[in-house]
Design a protein around this motif. Structure first.
Motif, PDB file in Angstrom:
ATOM      1  N   ARG A 176      19.984  20.819  11.187  1.00 45.03           N
ATOM      2  CA  ARG A 176      19.341  19.458  10.767  1.00 45.03           C
ATOM      3  C   ARG A 176      20.500  19.092   9.635  1.00 45.03           C
ATOM      4  O   ARG A 176      20.782  19.578   8.703  1.00 45.03           O
ATOM      5  N   LEU A 177      20.684  17.657   9.598  1.00 43.34           N
ATOM      6  CA  LEU A 177      21.330  16.739   8.624  1.00 43.34           C
ATOM      7  C   LEU A 177      19.974  15.855   7.894  1.00 43.34           C
ATOM      8  O   LEU A 177      19.555  15.126   8.361  1.00 43.34           O
ATOM      9  N   VAL A 178      19.903  16.025   6.713  1.00 48.89           N
ATOM     10  CA  VAL A 178      19.161  15.576   5.876  1.00 48.89           C
ATOM     11  C   VAL A 178      19.562  14.116   5.359  1.00 48.89           C
ATOM     12  O   VAL A 178      20.640  13.952   4.796  1.00 48.89           O
ATOM     13  N   ARG A 179      18.805  12.952   5.313  1.00 48.74           N
ATOM     14  CA  ARG A 179      19.085  11.752   4.891  1.00 48.74           C
ATOM     15  C   ARG A 179      18.416  11.714   3.519  1.00 48.74           C
ATOM     16  O   ARG A 179      17.009  11.423   3.531  1.00 48.74           O
ATOM     17  N   PHE A 180      19.095  11.680   2.525  1.00 46.36           N
ATOM     18  CA  PHE A 180      18.549  11.472   1.146  1.00 46.36           C
ATOM     19  C   PHE A 180      18.238  10.003   0.552  1.00 46.36           C
ATOM     20  O   PHE A 180      19.066   9.324   0.919  1.00 46.36           O
ATOM     21  N   MET A 181      17.026   9.941  -0.024  1.00 51.56           N
ATOM     22  CA  MET A 181      16.846   8.595  -0.907  1.00 51.56           C
ATOM     23  C   MET A 181      17.397   8.767  -2.345  1.00 51.56           C
ATOM     24  O   MET A 181      17.060   9.821  -2.868  1.00 51.56           O
ATOM     25  N   ALA A 182      18.377   7.902  -2.611  1.00 51.54           N
ATOM     26  CA  ALA A 182      18.816   8.259  -3.882  1.00 51.54           C
ATOM     27  C   ALA A 182      18.996   6.736  -4.413  1.00 51.54           C
ATOM     28  O   ALA A 182      19.017   5.617  -3.752  1.00 51.54           O
ATOM     29  N   LYS A 183      19.171   6.665  -5.962  1.00 50.67           N
ATOM     30  CA  LYS A 183      19.181   5.436  -6.421  1.00 50.67           C
ATOM     31  C   LYS A 183      20.262   4.534  -6.162  1.00 50.67           C
ATOM     32  O   LYS A 183      21.488   5.180  -5.913  1.00 50.67           O
ATOM     33  N   ASP A 184      20.166   3.174  -6.013  1.00 48.92           N
ATOM     34  CA  ASP A 184      21.262   2.532  -5.276  1.00 48.92           C
ATOM     35  C   ASP A 184      22.530   2.186  -6.265  1.00 48.92           C
ATOM     36  O   ASP A 184      23.712   1.998  -5.495  1.00 48.92           O
TER      37      ASP A 184
ATOM     38  N   HIS B 262      22.876   8.096   4.223  1.00 49.87           N
ATOM     39  CA  HIS B 262      21.715   8.396   2.936  1.00 49.87           C
ATOM     40  C   HIS B 262      20.921   6.832   2.852  1.00 49.87           C
ATOM     41  O   HIS B 262      21.430   5.996   2.912  1.00 49.87           O
ATOM     42  N   ILE B 263      19.895   7.046   2.002  1.00 48.14           N
ATOM     43  CA  ILE B 263      18.833   5.647   1.901  1.00 48.14           C
ATOM     44  C   ILE B 263      19.206   5.166   0.366  1.00 48.14           C
ATOM     45  O   ILE B 263      18.613   5.924  -0.490  1.00 48.14           O
ATOM     46  N   PRO B 264      19.587   4.042   0.194  1.00 52.55           N
ATOM     47  CA  PRO B 264      19.559   3.533  -1.290  1.00 52.55           C
ATOM     48  C   PRO B 264      18.256   3.048  -1.606  1.00 52.55           C
ATOM     49  O   PRO B 264      17.377   2.530  -0.797  1.00 52.55           O
ATOM     50  N   VAL B 265      17.683   3.137  -3.079  1.00 51.26           N
ATOM     51  CA  VAL B 265      16.484   2.897  -3.281  1.00 51.26           C
ATOM     52  C   VAL B 265      16.625   2.016  -4.570  1.00 51.26           C
ATOM     53  O   VAL B 265      17.183   2.467  -5.684  1.00 51.26           O
ATOM     54  N   ASP B 266      16.345   0.826  -4.399  1.00 50.29           N
ATOM     55  CA  ASP B 266      16.230  -0.271  -5.366  1.00 50.29           C
ATOM     56  C   ASP B 266      14.806  -0.240  -6.207  1.00 50.29           C
ATOM     57  O   ASP B 266      14.084  -0.525  -5.500  1.00 50.29           O
ATOM     58  N   ARG B 267      14.839   0.159  -7.535  1.00 55.56           N
ATOM     59  CA  ARG B 267      13.501   0.377  -7.798  1.00 55.56           C
ATOM     60  C   ARG B 267      12.688  -0.917  -8.071  1.00 55.56           C
ATOM     61  O   ARG B 267      11.388  -0.888  -8.107  1.00 55.56           O
ATOM     62  N   GLY B 268      13.612  -1.978  -8.112  1.00 58.04           N
ATOM     63  CA  GLY B 268      12.683  -3.184  -8.150  1.00 58.04           C
ATOM     64  C   GLY B 268      12.346  -3.668  -6.963  1.00 58.04           C
ATOM     65  O   GLY B 268      11.726  -4.848  -6.798  1.00 58.04           O
ATOM     66  N   GLN B 269      12.841  -3.175  -5.655  1.00 60.82           N
ATOM     67  CA  GLN B 269      12.467  -3.405  -4.359  1.00 60.82           C
ATOM     68  C   GLN B 269      12.388  -2.195  -3.466  1.00 60.82           C
ATOM     69  O   GLN B 269      13.139  -1.952  -2.395  1.00 60.82           O
ATOM     70  N   GLY B 270      11.505  -1.620  -3.856  1.00 62.60           N
ATOM     71  CA  GLY B 270      11.217  -0.257  -3.318  1.00 62.60           C
ATOM     72  C   GLY B 270      10.739  -0.106  -1.772  1.00 62.60           C
ATOM     73  O   GLY B 270      10.841   0.749  -1.018  1.00 62.60           O
ATOM     74  N   GLU B 271      10.027  -1.349  -1.434  1.00 61.65           N
ATOM     75  CA  GLU B 271       9.458  -1.381  -0.267  1.00 61.65           C
ATOM     76  C   GLU B 271      10.465  -1.569   0.891  1.00 61.65           C
ATOM     77  O   GLU B 271      10.250  -1.156   1.747  1.00 61.65           O
ATOM     78  N   LYS B 272      11.869  -1.924   0.665  1.00 63.56           N
ATOM     79  CA  LYS B 272      12.973  -1.980   1.583  1.00 63.56           C
ATOM     80  C   LYS B 272      13.492  -0.529   1.653  1.00 63.56           C
ATOM     81  O   LYS B 272      13.545  -0.226   3.118  1.00 63.56           O
ATOM     82  N   ALA B 273      13.369   0.289   0.920  1.00 60.73           N
ATOM     83  CA  ALA B 273      13.822   1.765   0.901  1.00 60.73           C
ATOM     84  C   ALA B 273      12.751   2.438   1.781  1.00 60.73           C
ATOM     85  O   ALA B 273      12.916   3.275   2.556  1.00 60.73           O
ATOM     86  N   TYR B 274      11.736   1.949   1.357  1.00 60.99           N
ATOM     87  CA  TYR B 274      10.520   2.930   2.041  1.00 60.99           C
ATOM     88  C   TYR B 274      10.438   2.264   3.453  1.00 60.99           C
ATOM     89  O   TYR B 274      10.283   3.511   4.324  1.00 60.99           O
ATOM     90  N   ALA B 275      10.597   1.422   4.030  1.00 58.45           N
ATOM     91  CA  ALA B 275      10.691   0.802   5.400  1.00 58.45           C
ATOM     92  C   ALA B 275      11.827   1.587   6.004  1.00 58.45           C
ATOM     93  O   ALA B 275      11.692   2.146   7.335  1.00 58.45           O
ATOM     94  N   HIS B 276      13.111   1.498   5.454  1.00 57.27           N
ATOM     95  CA  HIS B 276      14.117   2.020   5.950  1.00 57.27           C
ATOM     96  C   HIS B 276      13.857   3.693   6.273  1.00 57.27           C
ATOM     97  O   HIS B 276      14.183   4.305   7.392  1.00 57.27           O
ATOM     98  N   ALA B 277      13.354   4.367   5.172  1.00 54.56           N
ATOM     99  CA  ALA B 277      12.772   5.819   5.468  1.00 54.56           C
ATOM    100  C   ALA B 277      11.806   6.081   6.467  1.00 54.56           C
ATOM    101  O   ALA B 277      11.820   7.129   7.289  1.00 54.56           O
ATOM    102  N   LEU B 278      10.846   5.021   6.673  1.00 57.15           N
ATOM    103  CA  LEU B 278      10.023   5.172   7.688  1.00 57.15           C
ATOM    104  C   LEU B 278      10.526   5.139   9.036  1.00 57.15           C
ATOM    105  O   LEU B 278      10.097   5.984   9.950  1.00 57.15           O
ATOM    106  N   ASP B 279      11.547   4.194   9.052  1.00 51.09           N
ATOM    107  CA  ASP B 279      11.992   3.903  10.643  1.00 51.09           C
ATOM    108  C   ASP B 279      12.825   5.295  10.948  1.00 51.09           C
ATOM    109  O   ASP B 279      12.709   5.594  12.014  1.00 51.09           O
ATOM    110  N   ALA B 280      13.460   5.786   9.808  1.00 53.39           N
ATOM    111  CA  ALA B 280      14.381   6.903  10.128  1.00 53.39           C
ATOM    112  C   ALA B 280      13.371   8.304  10.526  1.00 53.39           C
ATOM    113  O   ALA B 280      13.544   8.980  11.420  1.00 53.39           O
ATOM    114  N   LEU B 281      12.050   8.474  10.017  1.00 51.86           N
ATOM    115  CA  LEU B 281      11.377   9.514  10.207  1.00 51.86           C
ATOM    116  C   LEU B 281      10.693   9.478  11.598  1.00 51.86           C
ATOM    117  O   LEU B 281      10.601   9.979  12.363  1.00 51.86           O
ATOM    118  N   ARG B 282      10.331   8.081  11.752  1.00 50.85           N
ATOM    119  CA  ARG B 282       9.794   7.657  13.224  1.00 50.85           C
ATOM    120  C   ARG B 282      10.978   7.912  14.094  1.00 50.85           C
ATOM    121  O   ARG B 282      10.404   8.144  15.520  1.00 50.85           O
TER     122      ARG B 282
END
Length: 241
Positions: free
Chosen positions: A62-70, A87-107
């Protein structure tokens, strides 16, 4: 899809670890699912933690996609690598974008890695966990896989110089059994259970760790409750206040 960046980076990391002669003790990789989505959750004590978390998943292919600060993605060197490894960038001011990205990847069956403490723990003890990992697992219908690292702080951590010389340092990695995240349960309760499991794994990793400082001046990497000189969580909070 070909991994034109991720696999070469893995090869470079493995070569570096051989050059440094690290003594890596990794157990529990079989708890990472061989297929389907999963959320890997780990303690955070070093800038290199994601590398060791990722290596723990390799036996399961498995290759892991990490969530990390933008900001890491904006760096001229790390940015192209992070994007190339998906990997998935996380903008702490717009966390919902990273959340949606991670959710799509999990699905879509990807493994997502994150650090629910959000930042490195300078006391080297577990901080409080944010509930994002539990909510992602609930919404995607995937398991949470707890992990713990110990010894990585001796390589490169916040407030200390990097140690990339041939140091023979031991690094301990423990992967635990999956924690389920039913949709009908409160995310806070799942998060507490997850943190308890990571704490158990951390203590197991510390017990198995072969290195102890001989010189009191070299005990900075040990938390106070284990006889080290790392600042306590209370002392750090007082400084921040």
């Amino acid at each position: 899809m070909a991994e034109l960046v991720y696999r070469p980076v893995i090869g470079i990391a493995k070569t570096a670890f051989k050059v440094w002669d690290l003594k890596i003790d990794c157990r529990g990789s079989e708890n990472i699912p061989r297929s389907g989505g999963a959320v890997l959750v780990s303690n955070h004590i070093s800038y290199l933690d994601f590398v060791f978390n990722g290596l723990a998943a390799l036996p399961q292919k498995r290759l892991v996609r990490f969530m990390a600060k933008d900001s890491v993605f904006r760096h001229r060197i790390s940015g192209p690598l992070m994007r190339g490894m998906k990997h998935i960038p996380v903008d702490r001011g717009q966390g919902e974008k990273a959340y949606a990205h991670a959710l799509d990847a999990l699905r879509s069956g990807e493994v997502i890695g994150l650090f629910p403490e959000a930042t490195i723990s300078q006391s080297f003890t577990l901080k409080s966990f944010k509930s994002g990992a539990a909510r992602l697992a609930q919404e995607a219908g995937v398991p949470l896989v707890p992990m713990a690292l110990w010894g990585t702080q001796r390589l490169w951590t916040k407030g200390q110089p990097r140690n990339f010389k041939r140091s023979h340092l031991p690094v301990t990695v423990r992967v635990g059994e999956a924690v389920e995240a039913p949709r009908d349960q409160y995310a806070g309760a799942i998060t507490r259970r997850l943190r308890e499991r990571v704490q158990e794994l951390l203590e197991a990793a510390q017990r198995a760790y072969p290195g102890r400082p001989r010189d009191p001046e070299d005990s900075w990497w040990l938390p106070a409750h284990l006889g080290g000189t790392a600042p306590t969580a209370e002392e750090l909070r007082a400084v921040q206040a």
